[in-house]
Scaffold this active site. Sequence first.
Site, mmCIF file in Angstrom:
data_model
loop_
_atom_site.group_PDB
_atom_site.id
_atom_site.type_symbol
_atom_site.label_atom_id
_atom_site.label_comp_id
_atom_site.label_asym_id
_atom_site.label_seq_id
_atom_site.Cartn_x
_atom_site.Cartn_y
_atom_site.Cartn_z
ATOM 1 N N GLY A 80 -12.842 18.877 42.916
ATOM 2 C CA GLY A 80 -11.716 18.885 41.992
ATOM 3 C C GLY A 80 -10.421 19.055 42.748
ATOM 4 N N GLN A 106 -19.843 29.304 39.434
ATOM 5 C CA GLN A 106 -20.315 29.625 40.778
ATOM 6 C C GLN A 106 -21.612 30.423 40.787
ATOM 7 O OE1 GLN A 106 -17.266 31.344 43.285
ATOM 8 N NE2 GLN A 106 -15.842 29.660 42.899
ATOM 9 N N HIS A 144 -11.383 32.290 46.057
ATOM 10 C CA HIS A 144 -10.963 33.350 45.139
ATOM 11 C C HIS A 144 -12.079 34.386 45.123
ATOM 12 C CE1 HIS A 144 -9.315 35.522 41.825
ATOM 13 N NE2 HIS A 144 -10.045 34.974 40.875
ATOM 14 N N GLU A 165 14.714 24.536 30.612
ATOM 15 C CA GLU A 165 15.543 25.059 31.701
ATOM 16 C C GLU A 165 14.810 26.079 32.563
ATOM 17 O OE1 GLU A 165 19.585 26.211 31.079
ATOM 18 O OE2 GLU A 165 19.892 24.750 29.471
ATOM 19 N N GLN A 203 -8.867 21.708 44.306
ATOM 20 C CA GLN A 203 -8.947 22.321 45.628
ATOM 21 C C GLN A 203 -10.008 21.640 46.495
ATOM 22 O OE1 GLN A 203 -7.118 24.578 47.141
ATOM 23 N NE2 GLN A 203 -5.867 25.351 45.451
#
Length: 335
Positions: free
Chosen positions: A29, A89, A111, A234, A31
């Site tokens: 994906g 995972q 991570h 903004e 990463q």
Amino acid sequence: MINIAKIYTEQETSLNPIMGKRIAVLGYGSQGRAWALNLRDSGLDVVVGLERQGRSWEQAKKDGFEPVSTEDAVKKADIVIFLVPDMAQRLVYREKVQPYLREGMDLVFAHGFNIHYKLIEPPNFVDVYMIAPKGPGPTVRDFYVKGGGVPALVAIQQDTSKNALSKALAIAKGIGATRAGVIETTFKEETETDLFGEQTTLVGGVMELMRSAFQTLVEAGYQPEVAYFETINEMKMIVDIVYEKGFSGMLKAVSDTAKYGGYRVGKEVINDEVRQKMKEALDRIRNGEFANEWIEEYNRGSPALKQLMNDVDNSLEEQTGRKLKELIERGKPKS
């Protein structure tokens, strides 16, 4: 006294600790693709392991890889990098990785969630370490291709070989992170600060702040289009200035009226009650309550998350943003 972080750069690191080793990148994906391409372009031996022959499989083939099943990638690997979604995972590890682990292999994470909360508990004969780029996958790839790199965090959880840090820094170098700098941390610190940032500012806090400001103006009778520009559109411009020049640079870039108004009202909106809520959020992260709640939600099929996505997709602010997109795009400079 403030502890000064240890930062590793190009000059202090080498690819030698992982040269000649087979690196399995699990997942292709955001990463996964960036890591696989960067590591390959750095001269390393990379195989892509995927769960099924879908879009990611076809993209990997298009990029010049010969993807294989997760099990086949792990069987022949020396280093296994987990770049599948956090909540997938544990199952991938139990069914497709754990049965094929050998002494001397490395498990690598981007991570710390699964290791820190013990969803994955590796055997003591493998090294376990983390490289966490502080940017999305496309940016990791783009910066690398242009000769730069996205900064990253590095952490060692299990150092059986007594060489885990050198290998972790080699992976970081391979994806381009040491071109910017790699900061040493722990799985605990990375996981808890990452979750806290997502919940209180980057995703939860900023989104709700913008939506609440938009809704306040619309409920007071102002046009949604005007409210959208003032409270949502903004925001990017302001954050871009903060990213480039810091808070002081941003304050120098806005009017004195904006400076004083922000000074006068900012701390009334983000007050002691809000800061207490932030502390409570951190407590839930640190004691595992959030992790348990998220695991339970995921196991039920994520109904609350799906409802959130539906609510946001159908909100007035989102509808207004879609309507204004053409106008906003028209004003962007042509590259």
